[in-house]
Design a protein around this motif. Structure first.
Motif, PDB file in Angstrom:
ATOM      1  N   TYR A   1      -8.847  23.027 -10.558  1.00 28.50           N
ATOM      2  CA  TYR A   1      -9.421  22.971  -9.118  1.00 28.50           C
ATOM      3  C   TYR A   1      -8.556  24.200  -8.451  1.00 28.50           C
ATOM      4  CZ  TYR A   1     -12.996  19.363  -9.201  1.00 28.50           C
ATOM      5  OH  TYR A   1     -13.953  18.630  -9.345  1.00 28.50           O
ATOM      6  N   ALA A   2      -7.900  25.042  -9.513  1.00 28.59           N
ATOM      7  CA  ALA A   2      -6.972  26.033  -8.857  1.00 28.59           C
ATOM      8  C   ALA A   2      -7.796  27.152  -8.026  1.00 28.59           C
ATOM      9  CB  ALA A   2      -6.510  26.704 -10.274  1.00 28.59           C
ATOM     10  N   GLY A   3      -7.377  27.620  -7.116  1.00 24.51           N
ATOM     11  CA  GLY A   3      -8.125  28.417  -6.471  1.00 24.51           C
ATOM     12  C   GLY A   3      -9.379  27.957  -5.681  1.00 24.51           C
ATOM     13  N   ALA A   4      -9.291  26.570  -5.097  1.00 23.93           N
ATOM     14  CA  ALA A   4     -10.293  25.754  -4.651  1.00 23.93           C
ATOM     15  C   ALA A   4     -11.036  26.707  -3.534  1.00 23.93           C
ATOM     16  CB  ALA A   4     -10.043  24.571  -4.453  1.00 23.93           C
ATOM     17  N   GLU A   5     -10.365  27.035  -2.815  1.00 21.48           N
ATOM     18  CA  GLU A   5     -10.653  27.804  -1.352  1.00 21.48           C
ATOM     19  C   GLU A   5     -11.656  28.976  -1.792  1.00 21.48           C
ATOM     20  OE1 GLU A   5      -7.776  26.967  -1.912  1.00 21.48           O
ATOM     21  OE2 GLU A   5      -7.396  25.296  -0.380  1.00 21.48           O
ATOM     22  N   LYS A   6     -11.022  30.091  -2.705  1.00 27.02           N
ATOM     23  CA  LYS A   6     -11.762  31.280  -3.149  1.00 27.02           C
ATOM     24  C   LYS A   6     -12.991  30.580  -3.837  1.00 27.02           C
ATOM     25  CE  LYS A   6      -7.373  33.397  -3.986  1.00 27.02           C
ATOM     26  NZ  LYS A   6      -6.626  34.070  -5.373  1.00 27.02           N
ATOM     27  N   ASN A   7     -13.161  29.620  -4.384  1.00 28.20           N
ATOM     28  CA  ASN A   7     -14.435  29.399  -5.085  1.00 28.20           C
ATOM     29  C   ASN A   7     -15.367  28.425  -4.484  1.00 28.20           C
ATOM     30  OD1 ASN A   7     -13.737  31.031  -7.183  1.00 28.20           O
ATOM     31  ND2 ASN A   7     -12.392  29.468  -8.046  1.00 28.20           N
ATOM     32  N   ALA A   8     -15.090  28.226  -3.056  1.00 27.11           N
ATOM     33  CA  ALA A   8     -16.156  27.359  -2.236  1.00 27.11           C
ATOM     34  C   ALA A   8     -15.978  26.232  -2.923  1.00 27.11           C
ATOM     35  CB  ALA A   8     -17.293  27.862  -2.289  1.00 27.11           C
ATOM     36  N   GLU A   9     -14.768  25.574  -3.586  1.00 28.96           N
ATOM     37  CA  GLU A   9     -14.684  24.065  -4.323  1.00 28.96           C
ATOM     38  C   GLU A   9     -14.374  23.396  -3.181  1.00 28.96           C
ATOM     39  OE1 GLU A   9     -15.300  22.882  -7.145  1.00 28.96           O
ATOM     40  OE2 GLU A   9     -15.299  24.802  -8.447  1.00 28.96           O
ATOM     41  N   PRO A  10     -14.469  21.999  -3.095  1.00 26.48           N
ATOM     42  CA  PRO A  10     -13.903  21.091  -2.117  1.00 26.48           C
ATOM     43  C   PRO A  10     -12.385  21.125  -2.481  1.00 26.48           C
ATOM     44  CG  PRO A  10     -15.029  19.825  -3.819  1.00 26.48           C
ATOM     45  CD  PRO A  10     -15.307  21.282  -4.239  1.00 26.48           C
ATOM     46  N   ARG A  11     -11.652  20.993  -1.160  1.00 22.60           N
ATOM     47  CA  ARG A  11     -10.271  20.819  -1.188  1.00 22.60           C
ATOM     48  C   ARG A  11      -9.956  19.369  -1.591  1.00 22.60           C
ATOM     49  NH1 ARG A  11      -6.476  22.886   3.357  1.00 22.60           N
ATOM     50  NH2 ARG A  11      -7.102  24.893   2.589  1.00 22.60           N
ATOM     51  N   LEU A  12      -9.429  18.934  -2.863  1.00 20.58           N
ATOM     52  CA  LEU A  12      -9.087  17.757  -3.059  1.00 20.58           C
ATOM     53  C   LEU A  12      -8.108  17.203  -2.355  1.00 20.58           C
ATOM     54  CD1 LEU A  12      -9.698  17.827  -7.032  1.00 20.58           C
ATOM     55  CD2 LEU A  12     -11.272  17.027  -5.406  1.00 20.58           C
ATOM     56  N   THR A  13      -8.225  15.847  -1.736  1.00 21.28           N
ATOM     57  CA  THR A  13      -7.045  15.031  -1.280  1.00 21.28           C
ATOM     58  C   THR A  13      -6.300  14.330  -2.284  1.00 21.28           C
ATOM     59  OG1 THR A  13      -8.385  13.127  -0.787  1.00 21.28           O
ATOM     60  CG2 THR A  13      -8.436  14.836   0.926  1.00 21.28           C
ATOM     61  N   GLN A  14      -5.206  13.785  -1.890  1.00 20.57           N
ATOM     62  CA  GLN A  14      -4.462  12.965  -3.062  1.00 20.57           C
ATOM     63  C   GLN A  14      -5.359  11.764  -3.263  1.00 20.57           C
ATOM     64  OE1 GLN A  14      -0.267  12.168  -2.366  1.00 20.57           O
ATOM     65  NE2 GLN A  14       0.325  14.271  -1.732  1.00 20.57           N
ATOM     66  N   ARG A  15      -5.997  11.312  -2.427  1.00 23.74           N
ATOM     67  CA  ARG A  15      -6.764  10.261  -2.492  1.00 23.74           C
ATOM     68  C   ARG A  15      -7.972  10.590  -3.620  1.00 23.74           C
ATOM     69  NH1 ARG A  15     -11.840   8.141  -0.830  1.00 23.74           N
ATOM     70  NH2 ARG A  15     -11.832   5.765  -0.543  1.00 23.74           N
ATOM     71  N   ASP A  16      -8.666  11.753  -3.529  1.00 21.69           N
ATOM     72  CA  ASP A  16      -9.600  12.233  -4.305  1.00 21.69           C
ATOM     73  C   ASP A  16      -9.094  12.379  -5.785  1.00 21.69           C
ATOM     74  OD1 ASP A  16     -11.676  12.452  -2.463  1.00 21.69           O
ATOM     75  OD2 ASP A  16     -10.975  14.648  -1.970  1.00 21.69           O
ATOM     76  N   MET A  17      -7.903  12.817  -5.794  1.00 23.42           N
ATOM     77  CA  MET A  17      -7.200  13.054  -6.947  1.00 23.42           C
ATOM     78  C   MET A  17      -6.921  11.692  -7.781  1.00 23.42           C
ATOM     79  SD  MET A  17      -4.504  16.239  -6.077  1.00 23.42           S
ATOM     80  CE  MET A  17      -4.001  16.406  -7.912  1.00 23.42           C
ATOM     81  N   ALA A  18      -6.496  10.813  -7.094  1.00 19.56           N
ATOM     82  CA  ALA A  18      -6.357   9.409  -7.531  1.00 19.56           C
ATOM     83  C   ALA A  18      -7.422   8.904  -8.040  1.00 19.56           C
ATOM     84  CB  ALA A  18      -5.643   8.433  -6.495  1.00 19.56           C
ATOM     85  N   ALA A  19      -8.542   9.152  -7.283  1.00 17.17           N
ATOM     86  CA  ALA A  19      -9.978   8.478  -7.853  1.00 17.17           C
ATOM     87  C   ALA A  19     -10.457   9.185  -9.259  1.00 17.17           C
ATOM     88  CB  ALA A  19     -10.894   8.596  -6.784  1.00 17.17           C
ATOM     89  N   MET A  20      -9.949  10.452  -9.268  1.00 17.11           N
ATOM     90  CA  MET A  20     -10.356  11.311 -10.576  1.00 17.11           C
ATOM     91  C   MET A  20      -9.390  10.842 -11.753  1.00 17.11           C
ATOM     92  SD  MET A  20     -11.094  14.954  -8.909  1.00 17.11           S
ATOM     93  CE  MET A  20     -11.892  15.622 -10.245  1.00 17.11           C
ATOM     94  N   ALA A  21      -8.271  10.590 -11.473  1.00 12.31           N
ATOM     95  CA  ALA A  21      -7.215  10.146 -12.399  1.00 12.31           C
ATOM     96  C   ALA A  21      -6.969   8.691 -12.758  1.00 12.31           C
ATOM     97  CB  ALA A  21      -5.859  10.991 -11.965  1.00 12.31           C
TER      98      ALA A  21
END
Length: 223
Positions: free
Chosen positions: A160-180
């Protein structure tokens, strides 16, 4: 209103089809809009349709009995979700939620079966898509089983590097925890450890990668 043919062309299910074939398929497509945070599908409900993201971002996830969330995949424009029950007649295998305002195309199971019979190319495309899902889930199982949490976090940051540039969602730490497959507090500790090593920099709810090569090393071993 019929869906835009150009968007249908970008959907892998319909790759290789002629304009006339896409026009015919467009008549079977319905459209839906969901606001940010709105639920699209609930796990274990009766499966009604296959969905394609036209605009926006959707997360597909499982929920444990105690409410813990495991994100299986982030779905982007052109990609599909809820594929499996369209072919085996089962229930929704996971829940889906709009990460941001999202516009979907959908097709019900009976109509999908009808166009597959008319257009065998769609069946071949569907096999490739299901294989991609399988490979993704096998990789996820490998991450959760064999990779240290810091390695999982590093992999997410790289993806998710460069999320803002590529219109990706900005991940929160909660999102990252749910993915990891962990909890927010563990992700927070992993991020602080990476910052102390000079691999990333934390700035006002943003994560800046300062040493990409070192971050890639944290992802190892690969499977």
């Amino acid at each position: 209103m019929a869906p835009q043919i150009e968007i249908l062309k970008s959907i892998p299910y319909f790759s290789g089809l002629e304009p006339g074939e896409l026009t015919s398929i467009s008549k079977l497509i319905f459209e839906k809009h969901y606001d940010q945070g709105e639920m699209i599908l609930l796990e274990d409900d009766v499966a009604e349709a296959l969905y394609f993201v036209a605009f926006g971002v959707v997360k597909v996830f499982k929920t444990s009995p105690d409410g813990k969330e495991q994100i299986l995949r982030i779905i982007h424009p052109g990609e599909s979700f809820n594929d499996a029950p369209m072919f085996d007649g089962g229930i929704n295998p996971a829940s889906a939620q709009a990460v941001r305002s999202v516009f979907l195309y959908g097709i019900v199971k009976s109509d999908l079966e009808a166009i597959i019979r008319r257009q065998p190319q769609i069946a071949l495309n569907a096999i490739k898509i299901m294989v991609d899902w399988l490979r993704h889930l096998v990789s996820l199982v490998g991450d959760l089983s064999f990779r240290h949490v810091t390695g999982r976090v590093a992999k997410i940051l790289l993806e998710y590097a460069g999320a803002e540039k590529n219109a990706e969602p900005r991940l929160t730490q909660r999102d990252m925890a749910a993915m990891a497959g962990t909890v927010r507090e563990v992700v927070s500790r992993s991020l602080k450890a990476l910052e102390e090593e000079g691999v990333i920099r934390l700035e006002h709810h943003r994560i800046v990668i300062t040493d990409k090569a070192a971050l890639k090393e944290k992802v190892e071993p690969s499977f």
